[in-house]
Structure formats: structure tokens, C-alpha cells
Motif scaffolding. Structure first.
Motif, PDB file in Angstrom:
ATOM      1  N   LYS A   1       0.865  -1.180   0.000  1.00 45.78           N
ATOM      2  CA  LYS A   1       0.000   0.000   0.000  1.00 45.78           C
ATOM      3  C   LYS A   1       0.896   1.222   0.000  1.00 45.78           C
ATOM      4  O   LYS A   1       1.605   1.498   0.967  1.00 45.78           O
ATOM      5  N   ALA A   2       0.870   1.936  -1.103  1.00 42.11           N
ATOM      6  CA  ALA A   2       1.719   3.120  -1.262  1.00 42.11           C
ATOM      7  C   ALA A   2       0.870   4.370  -1.099  1.00 42.11           C
ATOM      8  O   ALA A   2      -0.179   4.505  -1.719  1.00 42.11           O
ATOM      9  N   THR A   3       1.325   5.271  -0.251  1.00 40.95           N
ATOM     10  CA  THR A   3       0.666   6.571  -0.114  1.00 40.95           C
ATOM     11  C   THR A   3       1.707   7.658  -0.350  1.00 40.95           C
ATOM     12  O   THR A   3       2.858   7.369  -0.689  1.00 40.95           O
ATOM     13  N   ASP A   4       1.328   8.894  -0.142  1.00 43.49           N
ATOM     14  CA  ASP A   4       2.268  10.002  -0.344  1.00 43.49           C
ATOM     15  C   ASP A   4       3.320  10.067   0.758  1.00 43.49           C
ATOM     16  O   ASP A   4       4.346  10.746   0.592  1.00 43.49           O
ATOM     17  N   THR A   5       3.081   9.367   1.862  1.00 37.49           N
ATOM     18  CA  THR A   5       3.997   9.446   3.008  1.00 37.49           C
ATOM     19  C   THR A   5       4.415   8.091   3.561  1.00 37.49           C
ATOM     20  O   THR A   5       5.194   8.035   4.513  1.00 37.49           O
ATOM     21  N   ALA A   6       3.907   7.004   2.991  1.00 34.06           N
ATOM     22  CA  ALA A   6       4.198   5.683   3.550  1.00 34.06           C
ATOM     23  C   ALA A   6       4.279   4.636   2.450  1.00 34.06           C
ATOM     24  O   ALA A   6       3.761   4.815   1.345  1.00 34.06           O
ATOM     25  N   CYS A   7       4.950   3.528   2.795  1.00 32.85           N
ATOM     26  CA  CYS A   7       5.070   2.379   1.891  1.00 32.85           C
ATOM     27  C   CYS A   7       4.890   1.130   2.741  1.00 32.85           C
ATOM     28  O   CYS A   7       5.833   0.640   3.363  1.00 32.85           O
ATOM     29  N   GLU A   8       3.662   0.654   2.824  1.00 26.15           N
ATOM     30  CA  GLU A   8       3.326  -0.466   3.694  1.00 26.15           C
ATOM     31  C   GLU A   8       3.413  -1.768   2.909  1.00 26.15           C
ATOM     32  O   GLU A   8       2.528  -2.098   2.119  1.00 26.15           O
ATOM     33  N   VAL A   9       4.502  -2.508   3.128  1.00 19.71           N
ATOM     34  CA  VAL A   9       4.735  -3.775   2.447  1.00 19.71           C
ATOM     35  C   VAL A   9       4.219  -4.887   3.338  1.00 19.71           C
ATOM     36  O   VAL A   9       4.582  -4.982   4.511  1.00 19.71           O
ATOM     37  N   GLY A  10       3.373  -5.748   2.782  1.00 25.24           N
ATOM     38  CA  GLY A  10       2.677  -6.739   3.582  1.00 25.24           C
ATOM     39  C   GLY A  10       3.524  -7.885   4.074  1.00 25.24           C
ATOM     40  O   GLY A  10       3.019  -8.756   4.793  1.00 25.24           O
ATOM     41  N   ALA A  11       4.769  -7.958   3.705  1.00 26.51           N
ATOM     42  CA  ALA A  11       5.672  -9.004   4.190  1.00 26.51           C
ATOM     43  C   ALA A  11       7.075  -8.434   4.262  1.00 26.51           C
ATOM     44  O   ALA A  11       7.450  -7.578   3.452  1.00 26.51           O
ATOM     45  N   THR A  12       7.820  -8.894   5.225  1.00 28.70           N
ATOM     46  CA  THR A  12       9.202  -8.449   5.363  1.00 28.70           C
ATOM     47  C   THR A  12      10.189  -9.475   4.817  1.00 28.70           C
ATOM     48  O   THR A  12      11.390  -9.223   4.761  1.00 28.70           O
ATOM     49  N   GLU A  13       9.674 -10.646   4.414  1.00 23.78           N
ATOM     50  CA  GLU A  13      10.547 -11.647   3.819  1.00 23.78           C
ATOM     51  C   GLU A  13       9.732 -12.552   2.909  1.00 23.78           C
ATOM     52  O   GLU A  13       8.497 -12.605   2.977  1.00 23.78           O
ATOM     53  N   ALA A  14      10.437 -13.242   2.028  1.00 25.59           N
ATOM     54  CA  ALA A  14       9.807 -14.202   1.123  1.00 25.59           C
ATOM     55  C   ALA A  14      10.840 -15.246   0.738  1.00 25.59           C
ATOM     56  O   ALA A  14      12.044 -14.980   0.778  1.00 25.59           O
ATOM     57  N   PRO A  15      10.401 -16.448   0.368  1.00 24.81           N
ATOM     58  CA  PRO A  15      11.344 -17.461  -0.092  1.00 24.81           C
ATOM     59  C   PRO A  15      11.967 -17.078  -1.423  1.00 24.81           C
ATOM     60  O   PRO A  15      11.342 -16.382  -2.239  1.00 24.81           O
ATOM     61  N   ALA A  16      13.174 -17.543  -1.647  1.00 27.75           N
ATOM     62  CA  ALA A  16      13.839 -17.311  -2.924  1.00 27.75           C
ATOM     63  C   ALA A  16      13.018 -17.911  -4.060  1.00 27.75           C
ATOM     64  O   ALA A  16      12.334 -18.910  -3.901  1.00 27.75           O
ATOM     65  N   GLY A  17      13.100 -17.285  -5.201  1.00 27.24           N
ATOM     66  CA  GLY A  17      12.351 -17.738  -6.370  1.00 27.24           C
ATOM     67  C   GLY A  17      11.677 -16.564  -7.030  1.00 27.24           C
ATOM     68  O   GLY A  17      12.192 -15.451  -7.035  1.00 27.24           O
ATOM     69  N   HIS A  18      10.530 -16.796  -7.596  1.00 24.59           N
ATOM     70  CA  HIS A  18       9.747 -15.709  -8.176  1.00 24.59           C
ATOM     71  C   HIS A  18       8.882 -15.091  -7.081  1.00 24.59           C
ATOM     72  O   HIS A  18       8.107 -15.793  -6.425  1.00 24.59           O
ATOM     73  N   ILE A  19       9.032 -13.793  -6.897  1.00 25.79           N
ATOM     74  CA  ILE A  19       8.298 -13.068  -5.868  1.00 25.79           C
ATOM     75  C   ILE A  19       7.409 -12.044  -6.566  1.00 25.79           C
ATOM     76  O   ILE A  19       7.864 -11.319  -7.450  1.00 25.79           O
ATOM     77  N   THR A  20       6.148 -12.006  -6.171  1.00 25.12           N
ATOM     78  CA  THR A  20       5.198 -11.073  -6.764  1.00 25.12           C
ATOM     79  C   THR A  20       4.755 -10.041  -5.741  1.00 25.12           C
ATOM     80  O   THR A  20       4.384 -10.398  -4.619  1.00 25.12           O
ATOM     81  N   PHE A  21       4.796  -8.786  -6.132  1.00 24.01           N
ATOM     82  CA  PHE A  21       4.280  -7.692  -5.314  1.00 24.01           C
ATOM     83  C   PHE A  21       3.058  -7.110  -6.023  1.00 24.01           C
ATOM     84  O   PHE A  21       3.092  -6.874  -7.237  1.00 24.01           O
ATOM     85  N   SER A  22       1.995  -6.874  -5.275  1.00 23.09           N
ATOM     86  CA  SER A  22       0.808  -6.204  -5.802  1.00 23.09           C
ATOM     87  C   SER A  22       0.755  -4.819  -5.171  1.00 23.09           C
ATOM     88  O   SER A  22       0.507  -4.667  -3.974  1.00 23.09           O
ATOM     89  N   VAL A  23       1.033  -3.800  -5.980  1.00 24.62           N
ATOM     90  CA  VAL A  23       1.248  -2.444  -5.473  1.00 24.62           C
ATOM     91  C   VAL A  23       0.020  -1.587  -5.746  1.00 24.62           C
ATOM     92  O   VAL A  23      -0.346  -1.347  -6.901  1.00 24.62           O
TER      93      VAL A  23
END
Length: 380
Positions: free
Chosen positions: A43-65
């Protein structure tokens, strides 16, 4: 810049031998739901960037922004030294876009949102756990796709250095008309491979920055020299600007010699080049003094087409309808561009009417839609 359905990644639909190469060795735990098989929400705003996970397994990683702010934003995943692992740009307010990144090596990375598409962004640490075999090790067609594209990039940069030298020589000799003629020629080779150049975060601002760019960033490179040639006249430091430009191109050449390009980066790059057209060239803001934007437009489309061509055997195997659709829409854009030819180059962008620009926007948007599917097909 594209889409995928799994961040934990088991690559369903390919041979069993490849399955072993696509399954992460990382432990299953993950904060924010990435290991559950869905995209990591951002969740991106004008003042914040809230990423729903702080880690993920190696491989293909998908972010929905999702851009919940009022400014156009970007999202990046950085590796060591701010090497761009993946990016999605020009996310308008209220828009959600996906980014697929192949990260086979565990370690420390950084996520960043850039409200207003300026500055270093709102950053946070991101950990990739475990390790996985690279997709190119598991799939011979993907390996050949990336190897073929690497050869293309190498050849383009070799010519880029030569043409930049010619441009710089003319500038330093004070041959303004000759330098003006060489300016769009040199840029053609840069624009074809710009996503690769942009992956080295420090080179692009020096080479392709604008005079209304980010605060505190010196105005150098192509567009500084362009302004001197077409608007202000050659200045005492123009020669130094020219020498720096050539040095940066040689630096790029040396770095690309050892860079590894993943299939997903290749697919994302094809989309990024069309975004360059849709958000920059189409407005005429980039080459604002020379009005040589159509040269850049053509080069971006050619670069995108080269990336897709490298991946075509994989696309034809996994989605037999996508390739012909891409062929048709690339041809439509090419036909439109050819209508603006003038000699060996193109008409100045100022010669285009609003209706001309509307037609180009529609053609590029029509091409961008199937291009946006490529990364998902490649990583499936």
C-alpha cells in the motif's frame, strides 16, 4: 511490471525436471502471507510504503502495489549497491499494478516506494530466505532467451559507445549542426536497452536526467548537452559534459559485461520500454529542445520487440495465442511510426497534431496490454 500468481513458487505446468529447479529451498514461514502463495501486498501513499511481508522465499516473488496516495508513484526491489532487481513505474492514484521478480539468492534486499517518482523513496529492509535454482538452469529455452538478449544488449552498447564518441567529437569541435544530427542517432542505442541501463541506479540519472529533475541531482548527460546545442549555446563546461557522457557509456559497457539478466527482468523490460513511450515520449517532454522524440519512440519499441523476440519460443510453448497478438500490435505501432518519417529520421515532434498523438497513445496502449502478460507467462 507484470503479474504472477505465486511468490512461494512451484512452477506448475512445466516438466518434472524443471519443477525441482523452480521450488524454493526456503523455509515456509513468512510474515504478511507471502508464503501462502499470493502476491505480497504493497500500500503506497504520499507518506508511507506499507509492504505486507518483510521476507519471502527465494524464487519468483510477486508484489501487488496499490497507490492509495494522490501522487504518481513507483515501487522498487533493490539488491546490493542499489542494483534494481525489479521495478514498476507510473502507478497512478487508485491504480494497482503487479511486479514479478526472480530472486534466486537469499540475502538482504530493500523495498522502496517513490511518491512523485523522485528521490530515494520510502525504504524498508526485505529478506529473501533460502535459495533456488535459476529458471535459466532449469529451462533451456529460457537460458537461450536470456543469452540471446544479452548478445543483443552487448551489440547495442558497442555501437552506443561508438556513436556517442562521434557525437562527443562533434560537440567538442564546436560543430553544432553535425552534433545536432548525431544526437538522436546516439540516443537510439541507449533507448533500445534503457531498462538494462536503468538497473544500475547511478548511471541513468547522469546520462538521461532532465533540467527539472530531482532536487540536488546535477543536470548532466544527453539533455544538458541537448539544451546547450538547441537553446543556450555551447558553454565553457559543455566539453566536460560531453566527456562525462562518453565515460558513463564506457562504464555501462563494462558493467553489462558481467550482469545477469533473468527471464522475468527481460519480460518486465519489454513493458518498461512501452511505459517510457506512453508516459514520456508521447508528451514530448523528454527531448524538449531538439524535438527528436520520435527517434526515441521508435528505439523504445524496437527494444521491446527485441526482448519479446528473445522470449518468443517460450511464449509460443506456453501461450500459443499471445505471440501472434503481439506481432499484430507491434506491426500497428510500426506502421503508424513510419507515417512520420522524414528522410533517414523522423519529423520533429512539434509537427504532430493532437490527433496524431491520440492515435499513437491508442496504438501503444493496445500493445501494452498483451505485453503486460509476458512476465506472467514466462514465470508460470
Amino acid at each position: 511490471m507484470s503479474r504472477r500468481t505465486s511468490a512461494g513458487i512451484v512452477c506448475a505446468g512445466i516438466a518434472a525436471v524443471a519443477l525441482a529447479g523452480c521450488t524454493s529451498t526456503a523455509p515456509a514461514q513468512n510474515t504478511g502471507g507471502a508464503a501462502a502463495g499470493g502476491p505480497i501486498s504493497v500500500k503506497a501513499t504520499d507518506t508511507a510504503c506499507e509492504v505486507g511481508a518483510t521476507e519471502a522465499p527465494a524464487g519468483h516473488i510477486t508484489f501487488s502495489v496499490n497507490n492509495a496516495g494522490s501522487k504518481v508513484t513507483e515501487f522498487y526491489l533493490y539488491g546490493v549497491g542499489d542494483r534494481i532487481m525489479g521495478e514498476v513505474e507510473n502507478i497512478g492514484p487508485g491504480i494497482t499494478r503487479q511486479l514479478i521478480v526472480e530472486v534466486p539468492d537469499g540475502g538482504s534486499y530493500v523495498t522502496a516506494c517513490k511518491p512523485g517518482m523522485v528521490g530515494d523513496g520510502i525504504r524498508a529492509p526485505f529478506t529473501v530466505t533460502g535459495s533456488t535454482q535459476r529458471s535459466t538452469d532449469a529451462n533451456a529455452k529460457l537460458a537461450e532467451a536470456t543469452a540471446g538478449y544479452k548478445r543483443y544488449v552487448t551489440s547495442q552498447i558497442e555501437t552506443l559507445v561508438v556513436k556517442t564518441q562521434e557525437f562527443v567529437t562533434a560537440v567538442k569541435a564546436g560543430k553544432v549542426d553535425e552534433a545536432k544530427a548525431l544526437f538522436p542517432v546516439s540516443r537510439t542505442y541507449w533507448e533500445r536497452i534503457e531498462p538494462v541501463a536503468e538497473s544500475f541506479g547511478d548511471i541513468d540519472p547522469k546520462v538521461d536526467g532532465r533540467d527539472d529533475g530531482e532536487p540536488g541531482v546535477p543536470f548532466t548527460g544527453y539533455h544538458r548537452i541537448e539544451k546547450d546545442l538547441w537553446l543556450d549555446g555551447l558553454k565553457p563546461d559543455t566539453n566536460q559534459m560531453a566527456d562525462n557522457l562518453l565515460a558513463d557509456m564506457k562504464d555501462l559497457q563494462s558493467r553489462v559485461a558481467t550482469v545477469e539478466i533473468t527471464p522475468v527482468q527481460l519480460a518486465n523490460g519489454a513493458k518498461e520500454l512501452l511505459d517510457e513511450v506512453a508516459t514520456g515520449k508521447i508528451t514530448g517532454e523528454e527531448d524538449r529542445y531538439s524535438h527528436t522524440d520520435l527517434w526515441d519512440f521508435k528505439a523504445n519499441v524496437e527494444g521491446s520487440q527485441a526482448a519479446v523476440a528473445a522470449l518468443r519460443p517460450v511464449l509460443d510453448e506456453k501461450n500459443k495465442d499471445l505471440g501472434p497478438q503481439l506481432d499484430q500490435r507491434f506491426a500497428a505501432v510500426e506502421k503508424l511510426l513510419e507515417g512520420y518519417r522524414a528522410g533517414d529520421g523522423f519529423k520533429p515532434y512539434t509537427a504532430l497534431t493532437d490527433d496524431d498523438k491520440k492515435k499513437m497513445t491508442e496504438a501503444v496502449d493496445a500493445l501494452a496490454e498483451p505485453i503486460s502478460q509476458v512476465a506472467g507467462v514466462v514465470s508460470a
